[in-house]
Motif scaffolding. Structure first.
Motif, short mmCIF file in Angstrom:
data_model
loop_
_atom_site.label_atom_id
_atom_site.label_comp_id
_atom_site.label_asym_id
_atom_site.label_seq_id
_atom_site.Cartn_x
_atom_site.Cartn_y
_atom_site.Cartn_z
N ASP A 268 0.78 -1.22 0.04
CA ASP A 268 0.01 0.19 0.18
C ASP A 268 0.85 1.32 0.06
O ASP A 268 0.42 2.17 -0.68
N ALA A 269 2.04 1.24 0.75
CA ALA A 269 2.83 2.37 0.85
C ALA A 269 3.70 2.54 -0.62
O ALA A 269 3.63 3.66 -1.06
N LEU A 270 3.93 1.55 -1.25
CA LEU A 270 4.62 1.65 -2.25
C LEU A 270 3.51 2.19 -3.44
O LEU A 270 3.88 3.02 -4.53
N ARG A 271 2.27 1.57 -3.49
CA ARG A 271 1.17 1.94 -4.37
C ARG A 271 0.82 3.33 -4.30
O ARG A 271 0.52 3.99 -5.22
N SER A 272 0.89 3.69 -2.88
CA SER A 272 0.52 5.45 -2.54
C SER A 272 1.33 6.16 -3.17
O SER A 272 0.96 7.66 -3.57
N GLY A 273 2.81 5.97 -3.55
CA GLY A 273 3.64 6.97 -4.19
C GLY A 273 4.22 7.59 -3.33
O GLY A 273 5.11 8.36 -3.58
N TRP A 274 3.83 7.73 -1.88
CA TRP A 274 4.69 8.27 -0.93
C TRP A 274 5.69 7.53 -0.03
O TRP A 274 5.30 6.55 0.81
N SER B 188 11.55 5.14 6.54
CA SER B 188 10.66 5.45 5.20
C SER B 188 9.38 4.87 5.66
O SER B 188 9.04 3.94 6.51
N ASP B 189 8.32 5.37 4.92
CA ASP B 189 6.98 4.73 5.21
C ASP B 189 6.87 3.40 4.67
O ASP B 189 5.98 2.59 5.32
N VAL B 190 7.54 2.84 3.81
CA VAL B 190 7.65 1.46 3.37
C VAL B 190 7.92 0.76 4.42
O VAL B 190 7.40 -0.47 4.69
N LEU B 191 8.97 1.13 5.31
CA LEU B 191 9.44 0.35 6.38
C LEU B 191 8.29 0.54 7.66
O LEU B 191 8.02 -0.43 8.41
N ALA B 192 7.78 1.63 7.78
CA ALA B 192 7.12 1.89 8.95
C ALA B 192 5.87 1.21 8.90
O ALA B 192 4.84 0.44 9.72
#
Ligand SMILES: Cc1ncc(COP(=O)(O)O)c(C=O)c1O
Length: 390
Positions: A30-36, A247-251
């Protein structure tokens, strides 16, 4: 799910293996898809979760515990000429960041039963240059924080928890992370909850605010504010900062690992209790205990082998377990035995550290282990003593 990794014909029981589920994966996607991808809403959720768990005033998610410890020292004003008291029986990260800010690590001995800072040794090590005490909760067993707090208050010192092993642990009913002025957690791949790499600094609001500024280039406004709802990318630099944010991907992974912490801690406790029960009484095998007033996080299950009584030393036990396909680890080579820090302490004044360093062996202890995995470790150890499986 088992802790086994396929390695050739015999499956090896890894010393550690993370337990990640579909929720972690979905949130990361979801983080990856969000673009953020950098620090953003998922990091804010993770910080709020750890703040709630610890009751700390503020929390700043970073990319390692080492970064959190570095920021703790900088935010606390520790610098050239200062001394910081810390155990020698710990990971090199704290010694490195103390040295890196220009201060000197003052290495002291541990209590023989819990392998945590000995408050009497700390009190004896305080000098006119001491600025801080860094207490590491060894293996997830909280330090004697009330006594350390008293020493810190008496001398006006900063008290920092190196809580890399201890998220979810409690001391006298209070959560680790709320016991010092600041506390640093690790979410490295082998920790009790993981984001692969990651960490968090929690504690007093004024200090965490300084750390947040220092950990984001010293920028007056960060990317989320600059490019989010808040309009144009104007900013200033207020401090000579570093780049330590998460990073939001790890969070995204961390948010769900944190939800599973109670389950993980319970499972670690069950494994530790089995080891303690089914390995009891083997001559020369010391098993870790738990003080009456703490909740242990069981990041490690460290045994000690006393060669005289066991008829073998720690290395021989490690080899016997390796031959049975069971990986082990050692925590730690004390700081004063590492080349960079060898001159810092006289081993003679650290008898408990010296003794433990030659005897310690960390057994596999993690939620991805099955009951059969645990039985296998117990049987292999009992066999090394010539005893049948229980
Ligand atoms: C006691 C202790 N402190 C700090 C660290 C550093 O953690 P990180 O790898 O997240 O920087 C570790 C890592 O294993 C550790 O064991």
């Amino acid at each position: 799910m088992s802790g086994e990794i396929a390695e050739g014909p015999a499956a090896v029981l890894a010393w550690n293996r993370a337990l990640l589920g579909e929720e972690e994966i979905a949130e990361a996607v979801d983080a990856l898809r969000s673009g953020w991808l950098t620090t953003g809403p998922k990091t804010a959720r993770f910080e709020a979760g750890v703040r709630e768990l610890t009751g700390a005033e503020d929390a700043f998610a970073v990319n390692s515990c080492t970064a959190a410890l570095h920021l703790a020292l900088l935010a606390g004003g520790v610098g050239a000429g200062d001394e910081v008291i810390t155990p020698s029986l710990t990971f090199c990260a704290i010694a490195n960041v103390i040295a890196r800010v220009g201060a000197t690590p003052v290495l002291v001995d541990v209590l023989p039963d819990q392998l945590n800072l000995d408050p009497a040794a700390v009190a004896a090590a305080v000098s006119g240059r001491t600025r801080a005490i860094v207490a590491m909760h060894y293996g997830g067993h909280p330090c004697e924080m009330d006594e350390l707090r008293e020493i810190a208050d008496q001398h006006g010192l900063l008290l920092i928890e190196d809580a890399a092993h201890a998220i979810g642990a409690q001391y006298r009913g209070r959560p680790v992370g709320s016991l010092g002025d600041l506390a640093a957690f690790s979410f490295y791949a082998n920790k009790n909850i993981t984001t692969g790499e990651g960490g968090m600094l929690v504690g007093r609001a004024d200090l965490v605010r300084s750390a947040r500024l220092l950990g984001r280039h010293g920028l007056s406004r960060v990317a989320w504010q600059r490019h989010g709802d808040r309009g144009p990318a104007d900013y200033d630099v207020l401090e000579a900062g570093l780049k330590y944010n998460m990073s939001d991907v790890l969070a995204a992974v961390g948010v769900h690992q944190l939800k599973r912490l109670p389950e993980f801690l319970a499972r670690r406790g069950v494994i530790a209790a089995r080891y303690s029960q089914e390995l009891a009484g083997l001559p020369g095998l010391w098993l870790p205990g738990t003080a009456a007033d703490v909740r242990h996080a069981w990041h490690l299950y460290p045994v000690q082998v006393s060669p005289g009584r066991a008829g073998m030393d720690r290395d021989a036990l490690a080899e016997a377990l390796a031959a049975a396909g069971i990986a082990t680890s050692i925590h730690f080579t004390p700081i004063h035995r590492l080349a960079r820090y060898r001159d810092l302490a006289d081993p003679a004044v650290m008898p408990h550290t010296e003794r433990a360093a030659d005897r310690l062996l960390s057994l596999p202890c993690y939620p991805a282990m099955t009951d059969d995995d645990v039985s296998r470790v117990i049987a292999a150890i009992r066999q090394a003593w010539g005893e049948p499986a229980p």
